[in-house]
Scaffold this active site. Structure first.
Site, PDB file in Angstrom:
ATOM      1  N   ASN A 167       0.804  -1.239   0.000  1.00 23.59           N
ATOM      2  CA  ASN A 167       0.000   0.000   0.000  1.00 23.59           C
ATOM      3  C   ASN A 167       0.834   1.286   0.000  1.00 23.59           C
ATOM      4  O   ASN A 167       0.404   2.293  -0.558  1.00 23.59           O
ATOM      5  CB  ASN A 167      -1.014  -0.007   1.155  1.00 23.59           C
ATOM      6  CG  ASN A 167      -0.363  -0.074   2.504  1.00 23.59           C
ATOM      7  OD1 ASN A 167       0.732  -0.614   2.649  1.00 23.59           O
ATOM      8  ND2 ASN A 167      -1.018   0.476   3.493  1.00 23.59           N
ATOM      9  N   GLU A 265       3.953  -4.331  12.419  1.00 25.01           N
ATOM     10  CA  GLU A 265       3.008  -3.238  12.122  1.00 25.01           C
ATOM     11  C   GLU A 265       1.892  -3.861  11.307  1.00 25.01           C
ATOM     12  O   GLU A 265       2.085  -4.191  10.134  1.00 25.01           O
ATOM     13  CB  GLU A 265       3.696  -2.143  11.280  1.00 25.01           C
ATOM     14  CG  GLU A 265       4.862  -1.462  11.952  1.00 25.01           C
ATOM     15  CD  GLU A 265       4.437  -0.380  12.925  1.00 25.01           C
ATOM     16  OE1 GLU A 265       3.237  -0.268  13.224  1.00 25.01           O
ATOM     17  OE2 GLU A 265       5.322   0.354  13.390  1.00 25.01           O
ATOM     18  N   CYS A 299      -3.410   1.270   6.463  1.00 21.59           N
ATOM     19  CA  CYS A 299      -3.595   0.515   7.700  1.00 21.59           C
ATOM     20  C   CYS A 299      -4.315   1.367   8.743  1.00 21.59           C
ATOM     21  O   CYS A 299      -5.030   0.855   9.580  1.00 21.59           O
ATOM     22  CB  CYS A 299      -2.245   0.062   8.223  1.00 21.59           C
ATOM     23  SG  CYS A 299      -1.057   1.393   8.266  1.00 21.59           S
ATOM     24  N   GLU A 477       7.408   2.755  14.821  1.00 21.85           N
ATOM     25  CA  GLU A 477       8.301   3.164  13.738  1.00 21.85           C
ATOM     26  C   GLU A 477       8.209   4.663  13.538  1.00 21.85           C
ATOM     27  O   GLU A 477       7.331   5.330  14.090  1.00 21.85           O
ATOM     28  CB  GLU A 477       7.920   2.424  12.452  1.00 21.85           C
ATOM     29  CG  GLU A 477       8.157   0.935  12.577  1.00 21.85           C
ATOM     30  CD  GLU A 477       8.100   0.191  11.263  1.00 21.85           C
ATOM     31  OE1 GLU A 477       7.100   0.336  10.541  1.00 21.85           O
ATOM     32  OE2 GLU A 477       9.068  -0.541  10.952  1.00 21.85           O
TER      33      GLU A 477
HETATM   34  P1  NAD Z   1       0.326  -9.229   3.562  1.00 19.19           P
HETATM   35  O1  NAD Z   1       0.407  -9.645   4.984  1.00 19.19           O
HETATM   36  O2  NAD Z   1      -0.438 -10.103   2.627  1.00 19.19           O
HETATM   37  O3  NAD Z   1       1.788  -9.110   2.927  1.00 19.19           O
HETATM   38  C1  NAD Z   1       2.771  -8.258   3.474  1.00 19.19           C
HETATM   39  C2  NAD Z   1       4.141  -8.773   3.058  1.00 19.19           C
HETATM   40  O4  NAD Z   1       4.347 -10.053   3.647  1.00 19.19           O
HETATM   41  C3  NAD Z   1       4.302  -8.982   1.558  1.00 19.19           C
HETATM   42  O5  NAD Z   1       5.626  -8.634   1.180  1.00 19.19           O
HETATM   43  C4  NAD Z   1       4.068 -10.471   1.403  1.00 19.19           C
HETATM   44  O6  NAD Z   1       4.689 -10.992   0.248  1.00 19.19           O
HETATM   45  C5  NAD Z   1       4.709 -11.006   2.664  1.00 19.19           C
HETATM   46  N1  NAD Z   1       4.210 -12.312   3.105  1.00 19.19           N
HETATM   47  C6  NAD Z   1       3.049 -12.921   2.777  1.00 19.19           C
HETATM   48  N2  NAD Z   1       2.952 -14.124   3.388  1.00 19.19           N
HETATM   49  C7  NAD Z   1       4.074 -14.273   4.124  1.00 19.19           C
HETATM   50  C8  NAD Z   1       4.552 -15.286   5.005  1.00 19.19           C
HETATM   51  N3  NAD Z   1       3.864 -16.405   5.241  1.00 19.19           N
HETATM   52  N4  NAD Z   1       5.741 -15.103   5.626  1.00 19.19           N
HETATM   53  C9  NAD Z   1       6.445 -13.970   5.435  1.00 19.19           C
HETATM   54  N5  NAD Z   1       6.048 -12.971   4.593  1.00 19.19           N
HETATM   55  C10 NAD Z   1       4.868 -13.112   3.955  1.00 19.19           C
HETATM   56  O7  NAD Z   1      -0.223  -7.734   3.563  1.00 19.19           O
HETATM   57  P2  NAD Z   1      -0.554  -6.826   2.297  1.00 19.19           P
HETATM   58  O8  NAD Z   1      -1.846  -7.303   1.740  1.00 19.19           O
HETATM   59  O9  NAD Z   1       0.636  -6.728   1.402  1.00 19.19           O
HETATM   60  O10 NAD Z   1      -0.721  -5.394   2.979  1.00 19.19           O
HETATM   61  C11 NAD Z   1      -1.889  -4.976   3.551  1.00 19.19           C
HETATM   62  C12 NAD Z   1      -1.840  -5.125   5.053  1.00 19.19           C
HETATM   63  O11 NAD Z   1      -0.742  -4.384   5.583  1.00 19.19           O
HETATM   64  C13 NAD Z   1      -3.053  -4.557   5.729  1.00 19.19           C
HETATM   65  O12 NAD Z   1      -3.528  -5.444   6.716  1.00 19.19           O
HETATM   66  C14 NAD Z   1      -2.557  -3.261   6.369  1.00 19.19           C
HETATM   67  O13 NAD Z   1      -3.298  -2.842   7.471  1.00 19.19           O
HETATM   68  C15 NAD Z   1      -1.163  -3.636   6.704  1.00 19.19           C
HETATM   69  N6  NAD Z   1      -0.334  -2.430   6.893  1.00 19.19           N
HETATM   70  C16 NAD Z   1       0.009  -2.053   8.165  1.00 19.19           C
HETATM   71  C17 NAD Z   1       0.760  -0.893   8.382  1.00 19.19           C
HETATM   72  C18 NAD Z   1       1.125  -0.457   9.771  1.00 19.19           C
HETATM   73  O14 NAD Z   1       2.011   0.367   9.906  1.00 19.19           O
HETATM   74  N7  NAD Z   1       0.510  -0.975  10.804  1.00 19.19           N
HETATM   75  C19 NAD Z   1       1.169  -0.127   7.289  1.00 19.19           C
HETATM   76  C20 NAD Z   1       0.821  -0.537   6.016  1.00 19.19           C
HETATM   77  C21 NAD Z   1       0.064  -1.701   5.828  1.00 19.19           C
END
Ligand code: NAD
Length: 506
Positions: A167, A265, A299, A477
């Site tokens: 995102n 996060e 997020c 962060e």
């Molecule tokens: P996601 O969890 O699907 O993927 C995030 C990252 O993790 C990607 O690089 C993905 O390839 C990797 N990943 C996927 N499965 C994995 C595994 N089993 N082991 C290790 N890595 C793995 O999330 P997304 O769909 O890319 O992003 C959206 C999510 O991120 C939302 O839930 C959002 O709230 C969250 N987000 C949180 C913050 C924050 O600061 N709290 C900021 C931005 C996004």
């Protein structure tokens, strides 16, 4: 209905390269399998470039390079001012390539130009912030009984696997890389497969600025394979993850096997409370930005809106009207408010949530449908959506949607507002709109969330702590304290008394 685009500035842009390689040990390299994957422009649905697809052997090479750079390299031994100088150089190269980075971010994510400009600027400022912060990141000197002397120093934690979502592709890379390398760590970044391009370019810029080989490595590839491999690798000392709560839980479990340091996060379902004494126009503008910024793919999106019953009708009339005025269209057009959704899969998730709300008896006041924009027919576009007549147990109220969808409920007093705000497993963002400073403080103190915005549409600037309570994760962060998450504190206790100490007395 939201306006539609009539022109497509994106068609005029030529990509600077067809293939984006990994960066391992300071070199741009192909995957050892020679495989690539296609990354797309979500606004048009058209292919954008090929990206080297890392295998676990590539991830292993990257970890080895990072390990070697950390154990035997010079980066962590540099005087702190020298590391700060390189960090500032990274920022100044990014500044000089600002438009190019913004354009690439827009093309790969579908977000609006204005959103990408803000995020690339913040990424630059993150490096500047940590270049300054690291100089002041000191150890301690502690009061001791006579003859004893104790000080503590901060030492870099080691090799960090940094896994980031789609995102905010560049900003998340900056949030991760900047504090880690500021303290002397080495990193292996795993960008999201949907949006790897700007993180790859940022890694290249780090080297151009003088970061030594092996300190910053990047391995694009499937999360379940490469992310998992990094989390389980015994040569990785810390995992910093930003992404969804289910993936965060999985990572926490796997990281426990080697007791890695961990920052998570995760997701959110942030409440937005509009009190009866709020400046209504200000609250409408802030609530609009709070949910629809970044097309709701944030997020900290304020996706649960609670409005005091006395002003509900007036607020909603304005909120719905302004929502209808939001412009979706060519993301490169500076008048565009909302860009596209990042992928077809994500659009279907969003639409599924809206349909579930309708099935459960909610009302879609505006939006609630996919849009076909002229010139962008194969892209992924969703109308800004407001849903009312919801109950606290509905899926749309409880789960993170990660799209331009807000659910609205009423409250009758402060106590009820706080109760509703905290009725969630998440605890990332929250917002309060009131002219009463006493109330703002009282409510802020009782909200279970890492971030409270008072009469303010923005959630963070470099220097402000960003992170969650409850299932939104842990660790902060973007702030000075982040440096602590990338360091171990070593206590050194000495004795300088004139006679040796003989505790056993024998
Ligand atoms: P996601 O969890 O699907 O993927 C995030 C990252 O993790 C990607 O690089 C993905 O390839 C990797 N990943 C996927 N499965 C994995 C595994 N089993 N082991 C290790 N890595 C793995 O999330 P997304 O769909 O890319 O992003 C959206 C999510 O991120 C939302 O839930 C959002 O709230 C969250 N987000 C949180 C913050 C924050 O600061 N709290 C900021 C931005 C996004």
């Amino acid at each position: 209905m939201s306006k539609v685009a009539t022109q497509n500035k994106m068609e005029a842009i030529e990509m600077k390269r067809d293939v984006y390689q990994m960066v391992i040990n300071g070199e741009r390299v192909d995957s050892e399998s020679k495989e690539t994957f296609t990354t797309y422009n979500p606004a048009t649905g058209k292919p954008l470039a090929q990206v080297a697809k890392a295998t676990t052997a590539d991830a292993e090479r990257a970890v080895e390079a990072a390990r070697n750079a950390f154990d035997n390299g010079k980066w962590k031994k540099y005087p702190v001012n020298k590391r700060a100088r390189v960090m500032n150089k990274i920022a100044s190269i990014m500044r000089s390539r600002f438009n190019e980075l913004v354009e690439l971010e827009v093309l790969n994510s579908g977000k609006s130009l204005v959103a990408a400009q803000g995020q690339v600027m913040q990424s630059i400022e993150d490096f500047e912030f940590y270049a300054g912060a690291i100089v002041g990141h000191r150890g301690t000197v502690n009061n001791m009984p006579g003859g004893f002397f104790n000080y503590s120093q901060n030492e870099p934690v080691g090799v960090c696997a940094q896994i980031i979502p789609w995102n905010y592709p560049m900003m998340m890379a900056a949030w991760k890389i900047a504090p880690a390398i500021a303290v002397g760590c080495s990193v292996v970044i795993k960008p999201a497969s949907l949006t790897p391009l700007t993180a790859i370019v940022l890694t290249e810029i780090c080297h151009e600025a003088g970061v030594p080989e092996g300190v910053v490595n990047i391995v694009p590839g499937p999360g379940a394979l490469i992310g998992d491999y990094l989390v389980e690798n015994p040569n990785v000392d810390k995992v910093a993850f930003t992404g969804s709560t289910p993936t965060g839980k999985d990572i926490m479990q796997k990281a426990s096997q080697t007791l890695k340091r961990l920052t998570l996060e995760l997701g959110g379902k942030s409440p937005n409370l509009v009190f009866e004494d709020a400046d209504i126009d200000g609250a409408v503008a802030g609530s609009l930005f709070g949910i629809f910024y970044n097309t709701g793919q944030s997020c900290e999106a304020r996706s649960r809106l609670y409005v005091h019953e006395d002003i509900y009708d007036e607020f909603m009339e304005k909120f719905v009207e302004k929502t209808k005025q939001l412009k979706l269209g060519d993301p490169l057009d500076k008048g565009t408010h909302l860009g596209s959704i990042v992928s077809r899969g994500q659009l279907e998730v969003i639409d599924g949530y809206v349909k579930s709300a309708i099935e459960e008896g909610a009302t879609v006041v505006t939006g609630g449908e996919e849009l076909k924009l002229e010139g962008f027919e194969d892209g992924h576009w969703y109308a800004p959506t407001i849903i009312t007549d919801v109950t606290p147990d509905m899926k749309v109220v409880r789960e993170e949607i990660f799209g331009p969808v807000v659910v609205v409920q009423k409250f009758k007093d402060e106590k009820e507002a706080i109760k509703q705000a905290n009725d969630t497993e998440f605890g990332l963002g929250s917002a309060i709109w009131t002219k009463d400073q006493g109330r703002a403080t009282r409510v802020a103190n009782q909200i279970q969330a890492g971030i409270v915005m008072v009469n303010c549409p923005f959630s963070a600037f470099p220097g402000t702590p960003f992170g969650g309570y409850k299932q939104s994760g842990f660790g902060r962060e973007l702030c000075i304290e982040t440096l602590d998450l990338y360091t171990e504190q070593k206590s050194i206790l000495s004795y300088y008394g004139s006679k040796p100490v003989n505790p056993f007395g024998v």
